[in-house]
Design a protein around this motif. Structure first.
Motif, PDB file in Angstrom:
ATOM      1  N   SER A 172       0.831  -1.207   0.000  1.00  0.00           N
ATOM      2  CA  SER A 172       0.000   0.000   0.000  1.00  0.00           C
ATOM      3  C   SER A 172       0.864   1.255   0.000  1.00  0.00           C
ATOM      4  CB  SER A 172      -0.926   0.009   1.221  1.00  0.00           C
ATOM      5  OG  SER A 172      -1.783  -1.113   1.220  1.00  0.00           O
ATOM      6  N   SER A 215      -4.158   5.334   3.089  1.00  0.00           N
ATOM      7  CA  SER A 215      -5.369   4.797   3.720  1.00  0.00           C
ATOM      8  C   SER A 215      -6.269   4.112   2.710  1.00  0.00           C
ATOM      9  CB  SER A 215      -6.133   5.923   4.421  1.00  0.00           C
ATOM     10  OG  SER A 215      -5.341   6.518   5.418  1.00  0.00           O
ATOM     11  N   LEU A 234      -4.775   0.705   1.878  1.00  0.00           N
ATOM     12  CA  LEU A 234      -4.866  -0.210   3.018  1.00  0.00           C
ATOM     13  C   LEU A 234      -6.241  -0.884   3.060  1.00  0.00           C
ATOM     14  CD1 LEU A 234      -3.125   1.859   5.851  1.00  0.00           C
ATOM     15  CD2 LEU A 234      -2.287  -0.253   4.794  1.00  0.00           C
ATOM     16  N   SER A 289      -6.202   2.453   9.063  1.00  0.00           N
ATOM     17  CA  SER A 289      -6.406   3.337   7.917  1.00  0.00           C
ATOM     18  C   SER A 289      -6.877   4.719   8.357  1.00  0.00           C
ATOM     19  CB  SER A 289      -7.434   2.724   6.958  1.00  0.00           C
ATOM     20  OG  SER A 289      -7.026   1.443   6.529  1.00  0.00           O
TER      21      SER A 289
END
Length: 301
Positions: A55, A69, A72, A103
């Motif tokens: 990520s 985020s 993720l 996140s």
């Protein structure tokens, strides 16, 4: 007479088994993990392991609106959903919750809180070694706490369970190969091997921290004692250490003589005393000492 319950059905899980304590632990763990990643690794373009590291890499090479985020959630949640049947509902719920907390606080730290993590760590500057070590340790604390609470904060575990057996390798080997490939790709895309190499330091620090939290710094030791005086040995050990033991019947493979095996658990500081006690009773006793990751019993009497 009632029919016996099939073994596979004796242990079942449901949403009612969710514990508030575990959710609190996971909440704290997700915040810790997010802090370790965003305050130490992400600013200097170091990489975590597994799906988290993937990520981070994708967030760096894609347009800005595709944040850490975002990846993720997009990468982890489908993996946990796919593995729900194998891992069970509790593990899945705890894991999804952990990812959401991780996140959310990653987003808050990078985009909301008045903390500048755009080019350097707010605590370690651009010192890659410090960032690698502290980022790995802190994220390892978060991951380890989630594991202790019954979930996982990274979908690499589910991915490894899905593919490792089909590839004929262990779960640990699959995770290692995945991370090596991740760091190689990061090195190629970044046209530099310095950051991927420091990321290996992060990975090692994180793994050791997870082991410490899950298994403890002072592992128990199990002793298997093969002796012809098993009753005397067991009684002496139980009297001295005030702990129970298990005696198993055995027979010498060469001598064909009757023997016994005493199974006993001590900590590492007690190993020498155990050997002295055993050999004071039976100088010919055969003692095998092994590491024990965890000792668990519902009957604590």
């Amino acid at each position: 007479m009632a029919r016996p319950v099939p073994i596979k059905n004796r242990f079942t899980e449901s949403i009612s088994d969710i514990h508030a304590k575990n959710l609190w632990i996971i909440t704290v763990a997700g915040i810790i993990n997010a802090f370790g990643i965003t305050a130490f690794l992400y600013p200097v373009k170091l990489y975590d392991s597994g799906i988290s590291g993937t990520s981070m890499l994708l967030a760096q090479i894609t347009p800005a609106h595709f944040s850490l985020s975002f990846f993720l959630i997009v990468l982890n949640l489908p993996l946990f959903a796919y593995g729900a049947k194998r891992q069970g509902p509790l593990f899945t719920i705890y894991s999804v919750y952990a990812v959401l907390i991780y996140s959310l606080f990653s987003y808050l730290i990078t985009d909301v809180f008045p903390i500048d993590v755009s080019f350097a760590s707010p605590l370690a500057g651009q010192d890659l070694l410090l960032c690698a070590l502290f980022g790995g340790v802190i994220s390892g604390v978060g991951s380890g706490l989630v594991l202790r609470a019954g979930g996982a904060i990274d979908g690499i575990e589910v991915l490894s369970v899905i593919f490792a057996k089909n590839l004929g390798i262990s779960v640990g080997t699959f995770v290692m190969i995945y991370n090596v490939c991740l760091y190689i790709i990061a090195g190629i895309l970044g046209d530099s091997w310095i950051l991927p190499l420091y990321s290996i330091v992060t990975y090692a620090a994180g793994v050791k921290t997870v082991d410490f939290l899950v298994e403890g710094i002072d592992r128990e030791k199990s002793a298997m004692i093969v002796t012809e005086h098993e009753q005397e040995v067991a009684e002496a050990l139980m009297d001295f250490f005030e702990s129970g033991s298990t005696i198993l019947p055995a027979k010498g493979g060469y001598s064909n003589s009757k023997k016994g095996v005493v199974y006993f658990v001590v900590n590492r500081f007690q190993v020498t005393r155990l050997k002295n006690i055993v050999h004071s009773i039976d100088p010919n006793a055969y003692v095998i000492i092994s590491d024990v990751a965890e000792v668990f019993s519902q009957n604590m009497e």
